[in-house]
Enzyme design. Structure first.
Site, PDB file in Angstrom:
ATOM      1  N   ASN A  10     -33.087   0.977 -21.883  1.00 30.18           N
ATOM      2  CA  ASN A  10     -32.497   0.501 -23.140  1.00 30.18           C
ATOM      3  C   ASN A  10     -32.800   1.548 -24.207  1.00 30.18           C
ATOM      4  OD1 ASN A  10     -31.799  -0.808 -25.499  1.00 30.18           O
ATOM      5  ND2 ASN A  10     -33.425  -2.350 -25.370  1.00 30.18           N
ATOM      6  N   LYS A  12     -31.840   1.574 -27.203  1.00 34.40           N
ATOM      7  CA  LYS A  12     -31.904   0.994 -28.550  1.00 34.40           C
ATOM      8  C   LYS A  12     -31.074   1.847 -29.522  1.00 34.40           C
ATOM      9  CE  LYS A  12     -36.360  -0.901 -27.347  1.00 34.40           C
ATOM     10  NZ  LYS A  12     -37.609  -1.471 -27.790  1.00 34.40           N
ATOM     11  N   HIS A  92     -32.317  -9.769 -26.284  1.00 34.32           N
ATOM     12  CA  HIS A  92     -33.500  -8.921 -26.486  1.00 34.32           C
ATOM     13  C   HIS A  92     -34.298  -9.468 -27.677  1.00 34.32           C
ATOM     14  CE1 HIS A  92     -36.027  -5.478 -27.339  1.00 34.32           C
ATOM     15  NE2 HIS A  92     -35.754  -5.051 -26.124  1.00 34.32           N
ATOM     16  N   GLU A  94     -35.658  -8.056 -30.023  1.00 26.05           N
ATOM     17  CA  GLU A  94     -35.307  -7.435 -31.308  1.00 26.05           C
ATOM     18  C   GLU A  94     -34.038  -8.066 -31.887  1.00 26.05           C
ATOM     19  OE1 GLU A  94     -35.462  -3.361 -29.992  1.00 26.05           O
ATOM     20  OE2 GLU A  94     -37.628  -3.554 -29.732  1.00 26.05           O
ATOM     21  N   GLU A 162     -39.974 -10.009 -21.037  1.00 26.00           N
ATOM     22  CA  GLU A 162     -40.525  -8.981 -21.915  1.00 26.00           C
ATOM     23  C   GLU A 162     -41.436  -9.628 -22.954  1.00 26.00           C
ATOM     24  OE1 GLU A 162     -37.901  -5.274 -22.027  1.00 26.00           O
ATOM     25  OE2 GLU A 162     -37.053  -6.661 -23.470  1.00 26.00           O
ATOM     26  N   GLY A 168     -43.040  -1.602 -26.823  1.00 30.76           N
ATOM     27  CA  GLY A 168     -43.254  -0.442 -27.686  1.00 30.76           C
ATOM     28  C   GLY A 168     -44.677  -0.296 -28.201  1.00 30.76           C
ATOM     29  N   SER A 207     -43.525  -1.620 -22.392  1.00 30.29           N
ATOM     30  CA  SER A 207     -44.410  -0.463 -22.229  1.00 30.29           C
ATOM     31  C   SER A 207     -44.542   0.009 -20.778  1.00 30.29           C
ATOM     32  CB  SER A 207     -45.794  -0.760 -22.824  1.00 30.29           C
ATOM     33  OG  SER A 207     -45.695  -0.940 -24.227  1.00 30.29           O
ATOM     34  N   GLY A 229     -38.768   2.948 -24.563  1.00 30.25           N
ATOM     35  CA  GLY A 229     -39.153   4.303 -24.944  1.00 30.25           C
ATOM     36  C   GLY A 229     -39.136   5.314 -23.812  1.00 30.25           C
TER      37      GLY A 229
END
Ligand code: PEP
Length: 248
Positions: A10, A12, A92, A94, A162, A168, A207, A229
């Site tokens: 992802n 983002k 997600h 976020e 998640e 992150g 992570s 990431g």
């Protein structure tokens, strides 16, 4: 039932047109691991260009619940498909936290994705205070009950667990906690969908990197990873794909 490992990146809100070179390097490396399903979800602006990369499997990071209409700035699931996507991430954290999306919203988006012919990765996960209070499993199972649609091809809907506090941050749950959560999710899916739920994959996200992937992906009921990431470059992403390939 043996489920193929599934590793999804992802991106983002990262990536400009020059980043297609990174996607090229990633999918070139992925070609060496045909037993693992791998996809990248770039920002909408890069979908078409990334879909043209040899071997690429690409998805959206979100979609609108409607197929078209007066929703300025939004992207509909048929538009993702038209741009070359074969999957979409919905729910997600976020989006749930930052954009106030409810379980009902997530369910409607999942249905929109499935109707458009896309596969869906539906995210769930608890915030830190819920984990600390000891009620993470109840919290996540309530999200599953509220956001997973009723009728779908189980091969086309994966759950991504998640924990929000692990996204992150470099923090990860213990392997035992991951296995306990994934086992609870699988039990809930089996309770609702019966034997058909065996085909549904449950990914872990939060992570994941090249150092911890083998351990996390090796946990019971973990069928893959959703990676943020560490999915932006081949140097960071391919070791995760390789770990999945070894566990195959
Ligand atoms: C994510 O946002 O889905 C995610 C898992 O991010 P990261 O890998 O960076 O924790």
């Amino acid at each position: 039932m043996a489920r193929r490992k599934y590793v999804v990146g992802n991106w983002k809100m990262n990536g400009l047109s020059a980043s297609i070179a990174d996607a090229r390097a990633i999918f070139a490396g992925v070609a060496g691991h045909p037993a693992v399903d791998v996809a990248l979800c770039p920002p909408f602006t890069l979908l078409g260009a990334m879909a043209a990369v040899p071997g690429a499997v690409v998805g959206g990071q979100d979609c609108h619940r409607a197929a078209l209409g007066a929703f300025t700035g939004s992207i509909a699931a048929p538009m993702l498909a038209d741009a070359g996507a074969s999957l979409v991430i919905v729910g997600h954290s976020e989006r749930r936290e930052g954009f106030g999306e409810s379980d009902g919203d997530v369910r409607a988006k999942a249905e929109a994705g499935l109707t458009a012919g896309l596969s869906v990765i539906l995210c769930v996960g608890e915030p830190r205070d819920v984990r600390e209070s000891g009620s993470a499993i109840d919290y996540v199972l309530a999200q599953i009950a509220g956001s997973v649609p009723d009728n779908f091809d189980p091969q086309r809907l994966a759950i991504a667990y998640e924990p929000i506090w692990a996204i992150g941050t470099g923090l990860v749950p213990t392997v035992d906690d991951v296995a306990a959560m994934h086992g609870a999710i699988r039990g809930a899916l089996a309770g609702r969908f019966g034997a058909a739920a065996d085909a549904m994959r449950i990914l872990y996200g939060g992570s994941v990197n090249g150092d911890n992937a083998a351990e996390l992906l090796g946990a019971a009921d973990v069928d893959g990873a959703l990676v943020g990431g560490a999915s932006l470059t081949s140097a960071k992403f391919l070791p995760i794909v390789e770990a999945a390939a070894v566990l195959g």
